[in-house]
Design an enzyme around this catalytic site. Structure first.
Site, PDB file in Angstrom:
ATOM      1  N   ASN A 156       0.856  -1.182   0.000  1.00  0.00           N
ATOM      2  CA  ASN A 156       0.000   0.000   0.000  1.00  0.00           C
ATOM      3  C   ASN A 156       0.899   1.241   0.000  1.00  0.00           C
ATOM      4  OD1 ASN A 156      -1.878   1.984   0.381  1.00  0.00           O
ATOM      5  ND2 ASN A 156      -2.483   1.356   2.453  1.00  0.00           N
ATOM      6  N   TRP A 157       1.070   1.817  -1.182  1.00  0.00           N
ATOM      7  CA  TRP A 157       1.973   2.973  -1.296  1.00  0.00           C
ATOM      8  C   TRP A 157       1.341   4.252  -0.762  1.00  0.00           C
ATOM      9  CZ3 TRP A 157       4.446   2.686  -6.913  1.00  0.00           C
ATOM     10  CH2 TRP A 157       5.133   1.472  -7.032  1.00  0.00           C
ATOM     11  N   LYS A 158       0.032   4.214  -0.516  1.00  0.00           N
ATOM     12  CA  LYS A 158      -0.707   5.404  -0.068  1.00  0.00           C
ATOM     13  C   LYS A 158      -0.470   6.560  -1.067  1.00  0.00           C
ATOM     14  CE  LYS A 158      -0.506   3.507   4.506  1.00  0.00           C
ATOM     15  NZ  LYS A 158      -0.465   3.688   5.946  1.00  0.00           N
ATOM     16  N   GLU A 194      -7.379   4.970   6.987  1.00  0.00           N
ATOM     17  CA  GLU A 194      -7.099   6.367   6.619  1.00  0.00           C
ATOM     18  C   GLU A 194      -8.250   6.941   5.786  1.00  0.00           C
ATOM     19  OE1 GLU A 194      -3.197   5.790   4.965  1.00  0.00           O
ATOM     20  OE2 GLU A 194      -2.393   5.420   6.967  1.00  0.00           O
ATOM     21  N   GLU A 215      -5.958  -4.728  10.378  1.00  0.00           N
ATOM     22  CA  GLU A 215      -5.018  -3.616  10.562  1.00  0.00           C
ATOM     23  C   GLU A 215      -5.425  -2.792  11.780  1.00  0.00           C
ATOM     24  OE1 GLU A 215      -2.649  -2.481   6.855  1.00  0.00           O
ATOM     25  OE2 GLU A 215      -4.373  -1.170   7.028  1.00  0.00           O
ATOM     26  N   SER A 229       2.933  -1.719  10.595  1.00  0.00           N
ATOM     27  CA  SER A 229       4.355  -1.769  10.976  1.00  0.00           C
ATOM     28  C   SER A 229       5.022  -3.101  10.640  1.00  0.00           C
ATOM     29  CB  SER A 229       4.530  -1.458  12.472  1.00  0.00           C
ATOM     30  OG  SER A 229       4.075  -0.159  12.765  1.00  0.00           O
ATOM     31  N   GLY A 250       1.365   3.096  10.463  1.00  0.00           N
ATOM     32  CA  GLY A 250       1.954   4.384  10.122  1.00  0.00           C
ATOM     33  C   GLY A 250       3.050   4.865  11.055  1.00  0.00           C
ATOM     34  N   HIS A 257      -9.805   1.113   4.137  1.00  0.00           N
ATOM     35  CA  HIS A 257      -8.604   1.415   4.916  1.00  0.00           C
ATOM     36  C   HIS A 257      -8.931   2.476   5.975  1.00  0.00           C
ATOM     37  CE1 HIS A 257      -4.594   2.744   5.982  1.00  0.00           C
ATOM     38  NE2 HIS A 257      -4.165   1.588   5.503  1.00  0.00           N
TER      39      HIS A 257
HETATM   40  P1  PGA Z   1       2.438   0.696   7.746  1.00  0.00           P
HETATM   41  O1  PGA Z   1       1.001   0.869   7.071  1.00  0.00           O
HETATM   42  O2  PGA Z   1       3.033  -0.576   7.216  1.00  0.00           O
HETATM   43  O3  PGA Z   1       3.190   1.923   7.316  1.00  0.00           O
HETATM   44  O4  PGA Z   1       2.235   0.659   9.224  1.00  0.00           O
HETATM   45  C1  PGA Z   1       0.156  -0.220   6.826  1.00  0.00           C
HETATM   46  C2  PGA Z   1      -1.123   0.262   6.205  1.00  0.00           C
HETATM   47  O5  PGA Z   1      -1.616   1.343   6.540  1.00  0.00           O
HETATM   48  O6  PGA Z   1      -1.702  -0.424   5.338  1.00  0.00           O
END
Ligand code: PGA
Length: 259
Positions: free
Chosen positions: A9-11, A102, A170, A218, A176, A100
């Site tokens: 997931n590159w966001k 976010e 998640e 993470s 994050g 997700h």
């Molecule tokens: P992270 O994000 O690996 O940077 O903790 C995971 C995600 O939000 O899918």
């Protein structure tokens, strides 16, 4: 042995197409070198066309696989700023991440997520549906949060369509730059059992037992294997580390070494 699914997931990263091409190149090479690992890269939608042209040529089998981080539920029409499952399918995209945290934080509700999941699955796109609690409490209220998310966002669809649904656990406290830490493999293991129990209630035992569950939050090269082996998940959803092709390659390599 079924392949382990690693979703990147590159966001909203990286800032340039050149950067995206470079991450995809490194990740794809690492995928090719890793056994029994299936990689899906989910870049920003704007970069997908170029990445597909560069890395997803030739017959479907053996091609790089890409996905989106969001999709709308209608096929086309007056929906400024949205992208439809039909458009994604027409480019040959296989996956989408939906629900997700976010996006939920930006106002996406369970009702909207359910519509998106239904539309994507109907179009033949595999959905990685994210669920997870904001925090843990000693009374186990967080389990209720996960249960409600699953019940409200898994649409009523014929079983074959639901076959392309993947659940990603998640926990928000593990995601994050501000994360407390990754969940422990033990925590992940008990949640996968809980998720399968809830899925059994929604879809029946067969479908629930077959469904792939991923862990995200993470993830790095040190915790990737324990998450899968002791945590009992079938793959991983990786954020930050997926932007660093070298560090991400390490994850693919260690996961590929699971016997
Ligand atoms: P992270 O994000 O690996 O940077 O903790 C995971 C995600 O939000 O899918």
């Amino acid at each position: 042995m079924p392949k382990k699914l690693i979703v990147a997931n590159w966001k909203m990263n990286p800032e340039t197409l050149a950067g995206a091409l470079s991450i995809a190149k490194g990740s794809r090479e690492a995928e090719k070198a890793a056994k029994n690992v299936s990689l899906v890269m989910c870049p920003p939608a704007l970069f997908v066309g170029d990445l597909l042209r560069e890395f997803a040529k030739g017959p479907k089998k053996g091609r790089a696989s890409f996905g989106l981080q969001n999709l709308f539920w209608e096929k086309s029409g007056s929906y400024t700023g949205e992208v439809s499952p039909a458009m994604a399918k027409s480019l040959g995209l296989d996956y989408v991440i939906l629900g997700h945290s976010e996006r939920r934080a930006l106002g996406e509700t369970d009702e909207l997520i359910e519509k998106k999941v239904a539309a994507a699955l109907k179009s033949g796109i595999t959905v990685v549906l994210c669920v997870g609690e904001k925090e843990r409490d000693e009374h186990g209220e967080y389990l209720h949060v996960i249960e409600e998310q699953l019940k409200k966002t898994i649409p009523v669809l014929p079983k074959p369509k639901l076959g392309s649904l993947v659940i990603a656990y998640e926990p928000l406290w593990a995601i994050g730059a501000g994360a407390r830490s990754a969940a422990t493999p033990e925590e992940v293991f008990s949640i996968t059992i809980f998720i399968r129990k809830v899925l059994t209630g929604i879809l029946g035992k067969d479908a629930a037992m077959k469904m792939e569950i991923l862990y995200g939050g993470s993830v790095d090269a040190a915790n990737a294997v324990p998450m899968i082996v002791q945590g009992g998940v079938q793959g991983l959803l990786v954020g930050r580390v997926s932007l660093n092709a070298k560090a991400f390659g390490e994850i693919l390599k260690t996961v590929g070494s699971i016997k």
